[in-house]
Design a protein around this motif. Sequence first.
Motif, PDB file in Angstrom:
ATOM      1  N   SER A 164      34.211  37.458   0.716  1.00 48.39           N
ATOM      2  CA  SER A 164      34.054  36.209  -0.033  1.00 48.39           C
ATOM      3  C   SER A 164      33.504  35.110   0.866  1.00 48.39           C
ATOM      4  O   SER A 164      32.736  34.253   0.420  1.00 48.39           O
ATOM      5  CB  SER A 164      35.391  35.780  -0.636  1.00 48.39           C
ATOM      6  OG  SER A 164      36.309  35.392   0.374  1.00 48.39           O
ATOM      7  N   LEU A 167      29.701  35.895   1.264  1.00 50.11           N
ATOM      8  CA  LEU A 167      28.983  35.593   0.033  1.00 50.11           C
ATOM      9  C   LEU A 167      28.976  34.097  -0.254  1.00 50.11           C
ATOM     10  O   LEU A 167      27.999  33.557  -0.797  1.00 50.11           O
ATOM     11  CB  LEU A 167      29.619  36.343  -1.139  1.00 50.11           C
ATOM     12  CG  LEU A 167      29.505  37.870  -1.104  1.00 50.11           C
ATOM     13  CD1 LEU A 167      30.278  38.494  -2.258  1.00 50.11           C
ATOM     14  CD2 LEU A 167      28.043  38.299  -1.157  1.00 50.11           C
ATOM     15  N   GLY A 168      30.094  33.400   0.106  1.00 53.11           N
ATOM     16  CA  GLY A 168      30.156  31.957  -0.119  1.00 53.11           C
ATOM     17  C   GLY A 168      29.082  31.210   0.641  1.00 53.11           C
ATOM     18  O   GLY A 168      28.528  30.221   0.158  1.00 53.11           O
ATOM     19  N   LYS A 169      28.773  31.674   1.863  1.00 46.94           N
ATOM     20  CA  LYS A 169      27.725  31.027   2.649  1.00 46.94           C
ATOM     21  C   LYS A 169      26.354  31.189   2.007  1.00 46.94           C
ATOM     22  O   LYS A 169      25.449  30.385   2.239  1.00 46.94           O
ATOM     23  CB  LYS A 169      27.711  31.606   4.061  1.00 46.94           C
ATOM     24  CG  LYS A 169      28.960  31.248   4.876  1.00 46.94           C
ATOM     25  CD  LYS A 169      28.906  31.860   6.267  1.00 46.94           C
ATOM     26  CE  LYS A 169      30.141  31.489   7.063  1.00 46.94           C
ATOM     27  NZ  LYS A 169      30.130  32.084   8.425  1.00 46.94           N
ATOM     28  N   ALA A 170      26.235  32.243   1.191  1.00 44.02           N
ATOM     29  CA  ALA A 170      24.966  32.476   0.493  1.00 44.02           C
ATOM     30  C   ALA A 170      24.965  31.859  -0.899  1.00 44.02           C
ATOM     31  O   ALA A 170      24.028  32.074  -1.676  1.00 44.02           O
ATOM     32  CB  ALA A 170      24.697  33.979   0.406  1.00 44.02           C
ATOM     33  N   GLY A 171      26.021  31.114  -1.211  1.00 43.91           N
ATOM     34  CA  GLY A 171      26.098  30.464  -2.514  1.00 43.91           C
ATOM     35  C   GLY A 171      26.544  31.370  -3.638  1.00 43.91           C
ATOM     36  O   GLY A 171      26.376  31.057  -4.819  1.00 43.91           O
ATOM     37  N   ILE A 172      27.134  32.517  -3.283  1.00 40.80           N
ATOM     38  CA  ILE A 172      27.633  33.462  -4.288  1.00 40.80           C
ATOM     39  C   ILE A 172      29.150  33.417  -4.272  1.00 40.80           C
ATOM     40  O   ILE A 172      29.776  33.667  -3.244  1.00 40.80           O
ATOM     41  CB  ILE A 172      27.132  34.892  -3.996  1.00 40.80           C
ATOM     42  CG1 ILE A 172      25.596  34.920  -3.951  1.00 40.80           C
ATOM     43  CG2 ILE A 172      27.662  35.866  -5.041  1.00 40.80           C
ATOM     44  CD1 ILE A 172      25.025  36.248  -3.506  1.00 40.80           C
ATOM     45  N   TYR A 173      29.740  33.105  -5.409  1.00 45.29           N
ATOM     46  CA  TYR A 173      31.188  32.924  -5.457  1.00 45.29           C
ATOM     47  C   TYR A 173      31.843  33.921  -6.419  1.00 45.29           C
ATOM     48  O   TYR A 173      32.782  33.595  -7.138  1.00 45.29           O
ATOM     49  CB  TYR A 173      31.522  31.485  -5.872  1.00 45.29           C
ATOM     50  CG  TYR A 173      30.928  30.463  -4.923  1.00 45.29           C
ATOM     51  CD1 TYR A 173      31.523  30.191  -3.710  1.00 45.29           C
ATOM     52  CD2 TYR A 173      29.743  29.796  -5.247  1.00 45.29           C
ATOM     53  CE1 TYR A 173      30.980  29.277  -2.822  1.00 45.29           C
ATOM     54  CE2 TYR A 173      29.177  28.877  -4.379  1.00 45.29           C
ATOM     55  CZ  TYR A 173      29.807  28.613  -3.169  1.00 45.29           C
ATOM     56  OH  TYR A 173      29.263  27.712  -2.299  1.00 45.29           O
ATOM     57  N   THR A 174      31.337  35.134  -6.417  1.00 44.74           N
ATOM     58  CA  THR A 174      31.899  36.178  -7.274  1.00 44.74           C
ATOM     59  C   THR A 174      33.318  36.547  -6.850  1.00 44.74           C
ATOM     60  O   THR A 174      34.199  36.756  -7.678  1.00 44.74           O
ATOM     61  CB  THR A 174      31.006  37.438  -7.227  1.00 44.74           C
ATOM     62  OG1 THR A 174      29.673  37.075  -7.577  1.00 44.74           O
ATOM     63  CG2 THR A 174      31.525  38.490  -8.194  1.00 44.74           C
TER      64      THR A 174
END
Length: 521
Positions: A164, A167-174
């Motif tokens: 997480s 992915l958060g650093k890539a703007g993905i918050y799945t």
Amino acid sequence: MKSHHLRTLRIIVAGLFFVSLFLIFVDLRSLIPAKYIQGLLYIQFVPSLLKYLNTAIIAVSSGFVLVLILTLLSGRTYCSFICPMGIGQDIFSRIGGRVKKRFRRFGYRKADNILRYIVLITAVGVTIIWGIYVLTVLDPFSIFGRFMTFLGKPVFVSINNFLSGILGKAGIYTLAHTQHRPFTLVMYSLPVLFFLISGIMAFTKGRLYCNTICPVGTLLGFVSKFSLLRINFDDSLCTRCGRCSMRCKSSCIDSINRKFDVSRCVGCFNCVNVCQEDAISYSLVKFRRLKEPKTDESRRKIIVGSVMFLLGMRTFGATQDKKAPKPKQASTIMEQRNYPVCPPGGISIEHFNTTCTACSLCISECPNGVLQPAFREYGLVGLMQPVMNYSKSFCSYKCTICTEICPSYALQPLKPEAKQLTQIGKARFIKDNCIVKTERTNCGACSESCPTKAVYMIPFEGNLLIPAVNDEICVGCGHCEYSCPTSPYKAIYVDGNPVHIAALKPENSRPDIPALTEFPF
């Protein structure tokens, strides 16, 4: 039936059971239909048996009966298809075979019947005379539950949080970041010990643990002696090559004498799959064998009467992480706790201790992480059973997950309305520990967090207000104790009720209050 697809069928079914139970214990049960979850827990042998002994309602607790019927029909297929501990051992055994080929060559070995029977008789005897602790320790479902709660879930949560973050650093918050708190170090000892014992035995010797220590396996082994379906040899086709014996993870096939120990066979079907001559089949018992010269078969007519009581850690913490400022002075008066607080639905501490298998499922599923494995709270008989720990978190006012998920009925189902009027303990106030008195400052954290307003503020000195407690509407949820900032001793704490009682309905209750993150001092 000589089909080589039997082993494939076993792997698929076992995989579905194992993955489903894994998802339940790592708190991803929302991915599984609720009815399926109940079905998975319904047919776990020891929890189902305890539920029946507790309720005497066969309609809602007959899972163990279904397991016994399944065993009478098909042998110990429960151990290979349904039991998560058994499936886990198969995984370890396969890994062992990949690491070192000789670990996949099991070979026939005589049964350790004396040890098996001693463990079973001891477990049953101790249960009848003393309590369920020995069975709790040895119950395969509970061993799996403790492993998942204490070892499996922390690894899963760590991987989830790592991914997480990336992915958060890539703007993905799945993936959502999940908070968790570890248990005290000593509570890891039993899960780690059984993990090492069963893991090493499975890694090197296949199902040795199931057929020497596990009381459920021994009991079902007795029943399987009368099963209709079992492994059979075709003497006209068998060449005594020994492949079946070398692949039998239970080490129960004597290929030289074309015999196998039905009480240890777990129905893995490796032998059927590996036999190139199709000399081994899974079929109805061949009663004609009884006409042959005397063999061990003639001694299998002994009717075995068996008693069954069998049974079986996380704090992936509370949804709120309390960071309250510390008072200037340390509190000096220790809390006088007469009883631990057992979870709602437990009826009483005695009932709970004699029914809970310590499988840790409720601990794993508790959204606030208030349920902790007991160490000294209940004494030895309740070691690792869940207990409310309000220093870690609090019991959410509307939550009834633990009462819904308990497979042994140690926690009886409660509707939210009933749970909100079940008093599992009472709040006790120690004025000399309260910072209102010791530091002459406003606080009120306990009153602000109390969902029933059992804790309320009264005039103290000047403009200061100090807490007071109304025992009649307190339900023992622990909001007040968790929110109290004093240390090392709390100014307000919950003392458990040995028998749960009904609280009066509060005039003004608050639906569900999160823990305070800021205090007015």
